[in-house]
Each structure stands twice: as structure tokens, then as C-alpha cells.
Scaffold this motif. Structure first.
Motif, PDB file in Angstrom:
ATOM      1  N   LEU A   1     -24.469  43.207  66.573  1.00  0.00           N
ATOM      2  CA  LEU A   1     -24.356  43.532  67.988  1.00  0.00           C
ATOM      3  C   LEU A   1     -24.100  45.017  68.175  1.00  0.00           C
ATOM      4  O   LEU A   1     -23.277  45.605  67.468  1.00  0.00           O
TER       5      LEU A   1
ATOM      6  N   PHE B   1     -15.685  44.399  63.805  1.00  0.00           N
ATOM      7  CA  PHE B   1     -16.015  45.808  63.997  1.00  0.00           C
ATOM      8  C   PHE B   1     -16.637  46.406  62.746  1.00  0.00           C
ATOM      9  O   PHE B   1     -16.162  46.197  61.634  1.00  0.00           O
TER      10      PHE B   1
ATOM     11  N   PHE C   1     -22.828  44.811  75.939  1.00  0.00           N
ATOM     12  CA  PHE C   1     -23.470  44.428  74.687  1.00  0.00           C
ATOM     13  C   PHE C   1     -24.969  44.245  74.847  1.00  0.00           C
ATOM     14  O   PHE C   1     -25.470  43.843  75.904  1.00  0.00           O
ATOM     15  N   GLY C   2     -25.670  44.512  73.748  1.00  0.00           N
ATOM     16  CA  GLY C   2     -27.055  44.112  73.649  1.00  0.00           C
ATOM     17  C   GLY C   2     -27.145  42.650  73.224  1.00  0.00           C
ATOM     18  O   GLY C   2     -26.123  42.011  72.950  1.00  0.00           O
ATOM     19  N   GLY C   3     -28.364  42.164  73.162  1.00  0.00           N
ATOM     20  CA  GLY C   3     -28.573  40.767  72.806  1.00  0.00           C
ATOM     21  C   GLY C   3     -28.430  40.477  71.321  1.00  0.00           C
ATOM     22  O   GLY C   3     -28.428  39.322  70.919  1.00  0.00           O
TER      23      GLY C   3
ATOM     24  N   GLN D   1     -21.506  39.656  63.878  1.00  0.00           N
ATOM     25  CA  GLN D   1     -21.032  38.356  64.344  1.00  0.00           C
ATOM     26  C   GLN D   1     -21.610  37.273  63.454  1.00  0.00           C
ATOM     27  O   GLN D   1     -22.831  37.067  63.411  1.00  0.00           O
TER      28      GLN D   1
ATOM     29  N   TYR E   1     -21.033  45.813  65.853  1.00  0.00           N
ATOM     30  CA  TYR E   1     -20.242  44.679  65.405  1.00  0.00           C
ATOM     31  C   TYR E   1     -21.139  43.713  64.635  1.00  0.00           C
ATOM     32  O   TYR E   1     -22.353  43.635  64.878  1.00  0.00           O
TER      33      TYR E   1
ATOM     34  N   LYS F   1     -17.919  33.358  64.414  1.00  0.00           N
ATOM     35  CA  LYS F   1     -16.992  33.453  65.543  1.00  0.00           C
ATOM     36  C   LYS F   1     -16.893  34.868  66.115  1.00  0.00           C
ATOM     37  O   LYS F   1     -17.792  35.340  66.808  1.00  0.00           O
ATOM     38  N   ALA F   2     -15.793  35.557  65.772  1.00  0.00           N
ATOM     39  CA  ALA F   2     -15.514  36.829  66.424  1.00  0.00           C
ATOM     40  C   ALA F   2     -16.475  37.914  65.985  1.00  0.00           C
ATOM     41  O   ALA F   2     -16.833  38.008  64.812  1.00  0.00           O
ATOM     42  N   PRO F   3     -16.900  38.786  66.931  1.00  0.00           N
ATOM     43  CA  PRO F   3     -17.549  40.020  66.503  1.00  0.00           C
ATOM     44  C   PRO F   3     -16.551  40.835  65.687  1.00  0.00           C
ATOM     45  O   PRO F   3     -15.434  41.085  66.147  1.00  0.00           O
TER      46      PRO F   3
END
Lengths: 117, 112
Positions: free
Chosen positions: B88, B45, B102-104, B38, B36, B41-43
Motif C-alpha cells: 500500500l 510500516f 491510500f491507494g488501492g 499488508q 506499507y 491484518k494490519a498494514p
């Protein structure tokens, strides 16, 4: 393109108050999710919901949290008695399904920033 | 417990450069790995990967999964300032309500 919508975009609430975050998933999606992201930290899973029941929840999702699909379009997250540590961005997501031939991704809304004072 | 680790944490490149982002994972019941983007705001796809060794491409972005090494890479070629974002990586657990771990994230800054 269809999208997940969330309201409000920002919610400020006093500690101890109840808060309801609202989401309208994409219309033909069957699976619904809530995630949260505390400022500067990872996105964390809270709960997944399918066929009017919770299919999985994380340790974060304790008795203070609940989810509901009150009608055919909305999906809500309620926090009964908010704490300071509930301050975060809350994301709603939805996906079509997980059938053998229809592996589709989760799509996220823009989030609700929840600030607990 | 499912786990995703991304590297590098951040990078700064100039327009036109190529970047490679890494993701390694541990998951009990793997269904897919997702990337994703980011921004504010939103992640949003980018890719969903389920099979090893098959590259997915979308314009200047591409990604591939290595299930033997439990890893994935995301490549961005000919970077533009609009590629500046946090990328992400997440893994989906099919036995846990399809939850994503999720990863960081990797913060990418593309300078003009």
C-alpha cells in the motif's frame, strides 16, 4: 517492539445496535486515528484525534460516529446505530507527533472486523 | 481531493525476481509518502519519504520519491515467498489532521 492493540478482533452486531471498538495506542504517541477498509476496497480515513479533540474527520464520519479517549491509554470508536454498510475492518493507528524534526509514521493495529447483520 | 493511484494492480513473479511497484499521487498539503505491507491484518510500516531523490533502503526493499513527478517507486530485489502481500502507498496531508489517503494497493505473489 511496542504496538497498537485493538479489541475485539471480530464483532458481530445486529443492525441498529450500538458498537464500541477499542484501541490502545503506543504509549508515547500523541496522535490517534481510525481508518476502515470495506472488503475488497481501499483503506479509508475516518478521523484523527489530538489533545482530546478531533483534528480532522472525513465525510464518512457522520453524527453516528464518535471517538473518545476515556483514560490515559484507551481510544475508542463508537457507532451509535449501526447500518449494514458499516460492515468493514476498522483500523486504529497512532503516531508520535508532527513536530518539525520528528516526522514519524502512523503505526496500525491488527484491526477489528465488524459484521452487521 | 487527495488521490493515490498504484500500479500494477497485481503481479506474479518467481523467487529471485525483482519487482518495481509504482505510486502516483495528488495531495493538497504534502507532508510525506508512506509504503506499507499488508498481509492478513494490519498494514505494517515500510518506508516514509519526505524528500525527493533520496533512496531509503531496508534489506532487499528500497524506495524513492520524485516530488516533481508526484510519484514514488518501491523495489524488492531477490524476492522471496514471504514477500507475497499487498503493498500500500499512502500520502499524508499535513493540513488535514495528518490524514493518510491510500491507494488501492498492488498485490504481489511470489511463487517458489
Amino acid at each position: 517492539e511496542p504496538e497498537v492493540t485493538q479489541t475485539p478482533s471480530h464483532q458481530v452486531t445486529q443492525m441498529g445496535q450500538e458498537v464500541i471498538l477499542r484501541c490502545v495506542p503506543i504509549s508515547n504517541h500523541l496522535y490517534f486515528y481510525w481508518y476502515r477498509q470495506i472488503l475488497g476496497q481501499k483503506v479509508e480515513f475516518l478521523v484523527s484525534f489530538y489533545n482530546n479533540e478531533i483534528s480532522e474527520k472525513s465525510e464518512i464520519f457522520d453524527d453516528q460516529f464518535s471517538v473518545e479517549r476515556p483514560d490515559g491509554s484507551n481510544f475508542t470508536l463508537k457507532i451509535r446505530s449501526t447500518k449494514l454498510e458499516d460492515s468493514a475492518m476498522y483500523f486504529c493507528a497512532s503516531s508520535v507527533g508532527t513536530g518539525w524534526s520528528s516526522n514519524q509514521p502512523q503505526h496500525f493495529g491488527d484491526g477489528t472486523r465488524l459484521s452487521i447483520l | 481531493e487527495d488521490k493515490v493511484v498504484q500500479s500494477p494492480l497485481s503481479l506474479v513473479v518467481h523467487e529471485g525476481d525483482t519487482v518495481t511497484l509504482n505510486c502516483s499521487y495528488e495531495v493538497t498539503n504534502f507532508r510525506s509518502l508512506l509504503w506499507y505491507k499488508q498481509e492478513k491484518k494490519a498494514p505494517t510500516f515500510l518506508f516514509m519519504l519526505t524528500s525527493s531523490g533520496i533512496e531509503k533502503k531496508s534489506g532487499r526493499l528500497s524506495s524513492i520519491l520524485d516530488k516533481k513527478e508526484l510519484s514514488s517507486i518501491l523495489n524488492i530485489t531477490a524476492t522471496q515467498t514471504g514477500d507475497s502481500a499487498i503493498y500500500l502507498c499512502a500520502v499524508e496531508n499535513k493540513a488535514a489532521g495528518n490524514k493518510l489517503t491510500f491507494g488501492g494497493g498492488t498485490r504481489v505473489l511470489v511463487k517458489p
